[in-house]
Scaffold this motif. Structure first.
Motif, PDB file in Angstrom:
ATOM      1  N   GLU A 301      -4.230  -3.577  -3.109  1.00  0.00           N
ATOM      2  CA  GLU A 301      -5.053  -4.144  -2.056  1.00  0.00           C
ATOM      3  C   GLU A 301      -5.122  -3.211  -0.848  1.00  0.00           C
ATOM      4  N   ASP A 302      -3.947  -2.647  -0.479  1.00  0.00           N
ATOM      5  CA  ASP A 302      -3.939  -1.725   0.651  1.00  0.00           C
ATOM      6  C   ASP A 302      -4.812  -0.521   0.366  1.00  0.00           C
ATOM      7  N   VAL A 303      -4.661   0.007  -0.866  1.00  0.00           N
ATOM      8  CA  VAL A 303      -5.447   1.171  -1.253  1.00  0.00           C
ATOM      9  C   VAL A 303      -6.928   0.852  -1.115  1.00  0.00           C
ATOM     10  N   PHE A 304      -7.267  -0.300  -1.658  1.00  0.00           N
ATOM     11  CA  PHE A 304      -8.660  -0.725  -1.669  1.00  0.00           C
ATOM     12  C   PHE A 304      -9.196  -0.855  -0.249  1.00  0.00           C
ATOM     13  N   ILE A 305      -8.462  -1.611   0.568  1.00  0.00           N
ATOM     14  CA  ILE A 305      -8.918  -1.837   1.943  1.00  0.00           C
ATOM     15  C   ILE A 305      -9.027  -0.500   2.669  1.00  0.00           C
ATOM     16  N   ASP A 306      -8.002   0.364   2.482  1.00  0.00           N
ATOM     17  CA  ASP A 306      -8.044   1.665   3.135  1.00  0.00           C
ATOM     18  C   ASP A 306      -9.273   2.446   2.729  1.00  0.00           C
ATOM     19  N   LEU A 307      -9.516   2.521   1.413  1.00  0.00           N
ATOM     20  CA  LEU A 307     -10.642   3.317   0.920  1.00  0.00           C
ATOM     21  C   LEU A 307     -11.953   2.760   1.452  1.00  0.00           C
ATOM     22  N   VAL A 308     -12.066   1.441   1.391  1.00  0.00           N
ATOM     23  CA  VAL A 308     -13.328   0.827   1.776  1.00  0.00           C
ATOM     24  C   VAL A 308     -13.566   0.967   3.274  1.00  0.00           C
ATOM     25  N   THR A 309     -12.490   0.801   4.080  1.00  0.00           N
ATOM     26  CA  THR A 309     -12.711   0.921   5.522  1.00  0.00           C
ATOM     27  C   THR A 309     -12.803   2.373   5.957  1.00  0.00           C
ATOM     28  N   GLU A 310     -11.993   3.253   5.352  1.00  0.00           N
ATOM     29  CA  GLU A 310     -12.085   4.687   5.671  1.00  0.00           C
ATOM     30  C   GLU A 310     -13.519   5.163   5.605  1.00  0.00           C
ATOM     31  N   GLU A 311     -14.139   4.796   4.482  1.00  0.00           N
ATOM     32  CA  GLU A 311     -15.517   5.200   4.249  1.00  0.00           C
ATOM     33  C   GLU A 311     -16.410   4.803   5.419  1.00  0.00           C
ATOM     34  N   SER A 312     -16.280   3.523   5.789  1.00  0.00           N
ATOM     35  CA  SER A 312     -17.211   3.052   6.806  1.00  0.00           C
ATOM     36  C   SER A 312     -16.901   3.701   8.161  1.00  0.00           C
ATOM     37  N   GLU A 313     -15.591   4.013   8.410  1.00  0.00           N
ATOM     38  CA  GLU A 313     -15.281   4.703   9.659  1.00  0.00           C
ATOM     39  C   GLU A 313     -15.911   6.078   9.692  1.00  0.00           C
ATOM     40  N   VAL A 314     -15.773   6.805   8.572  1.00  0.00           N
ATOM     41  CA  VAL A 314     -16.383   8.133   8.479  1.00  0.00           C
ATOM     42  C   VAL A 314     -17.889   8.008   8.713  1.00  0.00           C
ATOM     43  N   ASP A 315     -18.450   7.013   8.047  1.00  0.00           N
ATOM     44  CA  ASP A 315     -19.889   6.784   8.179  1.00  0.00           C
ATOM     45  C   ASP A 315     -20.290   6.604   9.630  1.00  0.00           C
ATOM     46  N   SER A 316     -19.556   5.674  10.301  1.00  0.00           N
ATOM     47  CA  SER A 316     -19.980   5.345  11.649  1.00  0.00           C
ATOM     48  C   SER A 316     -19.770   6.524  12.588  1.00  0.00           C
ATOM     49  N   SER A 317     -18.683   7.316  12.358  1.00  0.00           N
ATOM     50  CA  SER A 317     -18.480   8.456  13.241  1.00  0.00           C
ATOM     51  C   SER A 317     -19.573   9.501  13.010  1.00  0.00           C
ATOM     52  N   GLN A 318     -19.962   9.627  11.742  1.00  0.00           N
ATOM     53  CA  GLN A 318     -21.060  10.552  11.455  1.00  0.00           C
ATOM     54  C   GLN A 318     -22.342  10.104  12.150  1.00  0.00           C
ATOM     55  N   GLN A 319     -22.558   8.804  12.063  1.00  0.00           N
ATOM     56  CA  GLN A 319     -23.757   8.279  12.694  1.00  0.00           C
ATOM     57  C   GLN A 319     -23.738   8.546  14.185  1.00  0.00           C
TER      58      GLN A 319
END
Lengths: 327, 256
Positions: A301-319
C-alpha cells in the motif's frame, strides 16, 4: 504469451492509456493495480478485442488482436467489471448459451458445463433465475462463463469488487485454483489481494505503467527508508522536537493523540540503521513513559500510494515550471 | 455467420420467456380479429343489398371485401408493432453492458446481427400465422382466391421484415429503447408514405421517390401479383439495413 507494445487509446482527445508496454509469460498470475480511472479496464478491453487501440500492438499467443480477433476471443475468458449477465435467464440455460456461443461441441457441451459449474461451486443454483442470485453467486456465474471452453488465458476485471470479506476470500481461492495451468490477468484496487494472489504486479496510474515487479520485490526495493512507530505519554508540543533530534532520524510525523496524553509518532530513518534503541533512550532520558515501540513494515500500500502520489507531484511541479516559463 | 444459432436461441428465449412476445402477438391477433369481424359484417350487409342488385352481386367476393382490406389494415398495424419488437434487440444489451461479453465471444458481427434479426422475424411469422385462422374460417363459408391470399401475406411478411431490419439497425445505434422505437417508427412511416410527395416533386425525382416508397411496392402483392421488382425491393431493403447493422456493430468496436 501476451505482448503489449506501445499501447495508446484515445477517447476523443483524452488519452485513457499512453504508451503502455508489458509482457506476460505463460502461467503467470499478473495483478493490474491502479486507482479508479487509471486505464485498467481500457487495457483489458483492448486485450479482449472489445475495443481497438488507437496505437500500438497486442500479440496474444503469437496472434495479432486486430487481425485474428476471432481466434484470440476463443482463447480468452473475460469477466467484465460489473458482471453483465442476462437477468431473465436461468443459470443453466445461460451457461448453455455461452457454451454454444463459444463453439463448444454439442457432444461435450454438457460435460463442459458440469465441469465448470463444479469448479466454481454453482451446482445447486443451476435452475435459478440469474436475477435472484446474490452478488457472490453472480460473480461465480461470471467466472463460470469466462471458464467455459477452457481458455488458456483469463482476464478478470475487478473480480472481487462489491463482495463481502468471506466471499472475497472464496473467489480468491477459486482464482488461485484456476490459475494452475492458465495465465491470469486480474485488475484490482484492493492491495492485499495482489500480494496474496499474484506473481507479478503492474502498477498503472494515469494511463502509464509506473512499476512492474513481484509483490515482495516491490516492497523491498522501495524501502529507501525504514520506519518505526512509537507511542508515548508526553506533552505533545515537545515530542516532535525531541524525536527529530535523535541521531539518524530523518523525519517525524505525529499521529493521533489518545486519552491520558498518549501521543503516537511515526519515525523515519535511513534504510540500514535501526533507530529503535536510540529513540527509546531519548524518550527515557526525558522521563516520558514509553508505551509502544515497533518497526513498521513497508506494505504494498505504501509503495502504491508513494508511486501514485510521486507521479502527480512531479506532474504538478512540471506544470508549474512550464507555467512560469510562459509567464 | 459463426455463432448465429446461439444468439438466435438466446433472443428467442428473451422473447418467449419474458411476456413480450405473448403480449405483442395477443394484441396483434385481437386487433386483426376485430378488423376481420368488421369486414365480415360489412360483407354480410353488402350481400343483403346485392340480392336485389345483380350488378353489385357480380362485383363482391370474399377476397376483395374481406381479405384485401384486412391485409391493408394489418400492414398499418405492423408499422406500429415492428418497432416494439426490434427496439430492444441491441439497445438493451448496450445499456446493461452485456454487449461487452457478447462481442468478446468468438461470434462474428454478422452472426450476432442475423441471430437477433431472425428471432424477431420468427415472432412476426407467428403473428401472421395466427391471423391465418381468420382465413381458414373464410374457406368454411366461401371460396376466397387462395393465390391472392398468399401473395397478400407474402407482401405483409416481406414488409414486416423490411421494417424489422430498419429497426434492428436503429437499435444498434442507441442504448435507449424508447428512442430506438420512436425513431424506427418515424423512419418506417416516412418510407411508407414517401410516394405522397411524388406528384409534387419533378418528373424524375417523383419517379425515384415513388420507387422508394413501401406503399407503392406493397400494392402489387395486394392485387395478387407476384412481381420480381417488388419482391426484390423488400429483399434488398432488408439486406441493406442488415448490412448497415453489421457495420454499426463493427463501428462499436472501432470507436469503443
Amino acid at each position: 504469451m501476451i505482448e503489449v507494445e506501445g499501447l495508446t487509446k484515445y477517447y476523443g482527445r483524452l488519452a485513457a492509456i499512453k504508451n503502455v508496454s508489458f509482457r506476460i509469460r505463460s502461467g503467470e498470475i499478473v495483478g493490474f493495480l491502479g486507482p479508479n480511472g487509471a486505464g485498467k479496464t481500457t487495457t483489458m478491453r483492448i486485450l479482449t478485442c472489445f475495443t481497438p487501440a488507437s496505437e500500438g500492438t497486442v500479440t496474444i499467443l503469437g496472434k495479432d488482436v486486430r487481425k485474428d480477433s476471432l481466434e484470440i476471443r476463443q482463447k480468452v475468458g473475460y469477466l467484465p467489471e460489473n458482471v453483465p449477465l442476462y437477468d431473465w435467464m436461468r443459470v443453466g440455460s445461460y451457461l448453455d448459451f455461452v457454451a454454444r456461443a463459444k463453439g463448444v461441441r454439442s457432444s461435450s457441451r454438457k460435460q463442459e458445463i458440469e465441469r465448470v459449474t463444479e469448479s466454481v461451486g454453482l451446482t445447486g443454483v443451476m435452475p435459478k433465475l440469474i436475477r435472484w442470485l446474490s452478488k457472490g453467486y453472480r460473480q461465480r456465474v461470471g467466472l463460470a462463463q469466462a471458464l467455459i471452453g477452457d481458455p488458456p488465458i483469463l482476464i478478470l476485471d475487478e473480480p472481487t469488487i462489491g463482495l463481502d470479506p468471506r466471499q472475497i476470500r472464496e473467489i480468491r481461492q477459486l482464482i488461485k485454483g484456476f490459475a494452475q495451468n492458465r495465465t491470469v490477468i486480474l485488475s484490482t484496487h484492493i492491495l492485499p489481494e495482489v500480494g496474496q494472489v499474484c506473481d507479478r504486479v503492474l502498477i498503472i496510474n494515469k494511463g502509464t505503467i509506473v512499476a512492474e515487479d513481484s509483490p515482495t520485490n516491490l516492497t523491498r526495493g522501495h524501502g529507501k527508508s525504514s520506519r518505526c512507530r512509537v507511542v508515548l505519554r508526553a506533552p505533545e508540543s515537545q515530542v516532535e522536537d525531541v524525536l527529530t533530534h535523535v541521531e539518524k532520524v530523518t523525519g517525524v510525523r505525529l499521529g493521533s493523540s489518545g486519552p491520558g496524553g498518549e501521543v503516537e509518532a511515526i519515525i523515519e530513518a535511513d534504510a540500514e540503521s535501526d533507530v529503535r534503541p536510540l529513540v527509546a533512550r531519548a524518550v527515557l532520558e526525558k522521563g516520558w513513559d514509553l508505551l509502544e515501540l515497533g518497526a513498521v513494515q513497508v506494505t504494498l500500500e505504501d509503495v502504491f500510494i508513494d508511486l501514485v502520489t510521486e507521479e502527480s507531484e512531479v506532474d504538478s511541479s512540471q506544470q508549474e515550471a512550464s507555467q512560469q516559463e510562459v509567464a | 455467420m459463426r455463432g448465429f444459432y446461439a444468439v438466435f436461441r438466446k433472443e428467442m428465449g428473451s422473447f418467449f420467456v419474458s411476456p413480450i412476445a405473448y403480449v405483442v402477438i395477443a394484441s396483434f391477433l385481437f386487433i386483426s380479429g376485430f378488423f376481420f369481424w368488421a369486414n365480415i359484417s360489412f360483407m354480410s350487409i353488402l350481400s343483403l343489398q346485392a340480392t336485389g342488385n345483380p350488378m353489385l352481386a357480380e362485383r363482391i367476393n370474399l377476397t376483395d371485401v374481406v381479405v384485401r382490406p384486412l391485409v391493408q389494415n394489418l400492414a398499418i398495424v405492423l408499422l406500429f408493432v415492428m418497432p416494439l419488437l426490434t427496439m430492444r434487440l441491441f439497445s438493451e444489451e448496450k445499456k446493461s453492458g452485456a454487449i461487452e461479453l457478447l462481442l468478446t465471444y468468438p461470434i462474428t458481427d454478422t452472426g450476432v446481427t442475423v441471430g437477433k434479426f431472425l428471432a424477431a422475424a420468427f415472432v412476426l411469422l407467428v403473428m401472421l400465422l395466427g391471423t391465418g385462422a381468420s382465413v381458414l374460417l373464410l374457406t368454411a363459408i366461401g371460396k376466397p382466391d387462395m393465390g391472392t391470399v398468399l401473395t397478400c401475406y407474402l407482401g405483409l411478411f416481406l414488409m414486416g421484415m423490411a421494417f424489422m431490419a430498419l429497426g434492428t439497425f436503429i437499435s444498434s445505434l442507441t442504448e435507449n429503447q424508447i428512442i430506438s422505437a420512436v425513431v424506427t417508427f418515424g423512419a418506417a412511416l416516412l418510407c411508407w408514405i414517401l410516394s405522397w410527395t411524388s406528384t409534387v416533386a419533378g418528373k424524375t425525382a417523383g419517379a425515384i421517390i415513388k420507387e422508394l416508397s413501401i406503399l407503392e411496392h406493397l400494392d402489387s402483392f395486394n392485387r395478387g401479383v407476384l412481381s420480381l421488382s417488388d419482391v426484390s425491393f423488400f429483399v434488398l431493403f432488408t439486406a441493406f439495413f442488415l448490412f448497415l447493422t453489421v457495420r454499426s456493430v463493427e463501428a462499436h468496436r472501432w470507436r469503443g
